[in-house]
Design an enzyme around this catalytic site. Structure first.
Site, short mmCIF file in Angstrom:
data_model
loop_
_atom_site.label_atom_id
_atom_site.label_comp_id
_atom_site.label_asym_id
_atom_site.label_seq_id
_atom_site.Cartn_x
_atom_site.Cartn_y
_atom_site.Cartn_z
N CYS A 110 40.02 30.70 33.62
CA CYS A 110 40.94 30.40 34.72
C CYS A 110 41.80 29.20 34.32
O CYS A 110 41.29 28.23 33.74
CB CYS A 110 40.12 30.08 35.97
SG CYS A 110 41.11 29.71 37.44
N HIS A 153 40.50 38.73 40.60
CA HIS A 153 40.43 37.30 40.29
C HIS A 153 41.51 36.55 41.08
O HIS A 153 41.22 35.52 41.70
CB HIS A 153 40.61 37.10 38.78
CG HIS A 153 40.54 35.67 38.34
ND1 HIS A 153 39.50 35.17 37.60
CD2 HIS A 153 41.39 34.63 38.52
CE1 HIS A 153 39.71 33.89 37.34
NE2 HIS A 153 40.86 33.54 37.89
N GLU A 154 42.73 37.06 41.06
CA GLU A 154 43.83 36.38 41.76
C GLU A 154 43.69 36.48 43.28
O GLU A 154 43.97 35.52 43.99
CB GLU A 154 45.18 36.92 41.30
CG GLU A 154 45.47 36.73 39.82
CD GLU A 154 45.21 35.32 39.30
OE1 GLU A 154 45.44 34.33 40.03
OE2 GLU A 154 44.76 35.21 38.13
N HIS A 157 41.45 33.87 44.53
CA HIS A 157 42.08 32.55 44.68
C HIS A 157 42.69 32.36 46.05
O HIS A 157 42.59 31.27 46.63
CB HIS A 157 43.16 32.33 43.61
CG HIS A 157 42.64 31.82 42.31
ND1 HIS A 157 41.86 30.68 42.20
CD2 HIS A 157 42.78 32.29 41.05
CE1 HIS A 157 41.56 30.48 40.93
NE2 HIS A 157 42.09 31.45 40.21
#
EC number: 3.5.1.88
Length: 183
Positions: A110, A153-154, A157
């Site tokens: 990351c 993953h994004e 966030h």
């Protein structure tokens, strides 16, 4: 131009809070942010530019990584078959997912984490997401394999979740049940 000094690191509050929904149609500022995020990813993958500006290569970035608590993500990479995924999205949401899981055999990294983190990050093997693109158009994507992992993953966030939050703390290399590795 976004550089590494603009990216907040683990421990920053924007990385652990849910981001705000973005109003559509997009404002001029939100469109510019999306364009800047896309350009950062492209620059980070260009060896000459990355070296000049000391950029770490990234395939995705989310607005909370810039300290901006909005549901905005940008993705730029080619999958194993050479298909280009290059887009900026707002308000992405996973609307369905497989029971089967997958994980990157090399682990995840990351831009907001400067240390190596070992362990497998279990993710859904297949997902369907809905979002809005930079032109205010609705988007629906069905993803599997590496692209599914990048998008998850994004999306994590913008929901205040870091990839290492998903690693089994007692056994980081525990292979999740009903899962397959992605090289």
């Amino acid at each position: 131009m976004i550089t590494m000094k603009d990216i907040v690191r683990e421990g920053h509050p924007s990385l652990t809070r849910s981001a705000a929904v973005v109003e559509v149609p997009l404002s001029k500022d939100d469109k510019q942010l999306l364009e800047d995020m896309m350009q950062f990813l492209k620059n980070s993958q260009d060896e000459e530019i990355a070296e000049k500006y000391e950029l770490r290569a990234g395939v995705g970035i989310a607005a909370p990584q810039l300290g901006i608590e909005k549901q905005i993500i940008a993705i730029h990479f080619e999958d194993i078959d050479g298909k280009l995924y290059s887009m900026g999205l707002v308000n992405p949401k996973i609307i369905s997912h497989s029971v089967e899981q997958s994980y990157l055999s090399s682990g995840e990294g990351c831009l907001s984490v400067d240390r190596p983190v070992e362990g497998y990050v279990p993710r859904h093997a297949r997902i369907t997401i809905k979002a809005t693109d930079i032109n205010d158009q609705p988007v629906k994507l069905r993803l599997k394999g590496y692209p599914a992992i990048v998008f998850q993953h994004e999306i994590d966030h913008i929901n205040g979740i870091m990839f290492f939050d998903r690693i089994n703390t007692e056994d980081p290399f525990n292979i999740p049940e009903n899962s397959s590795p992605i090289q």
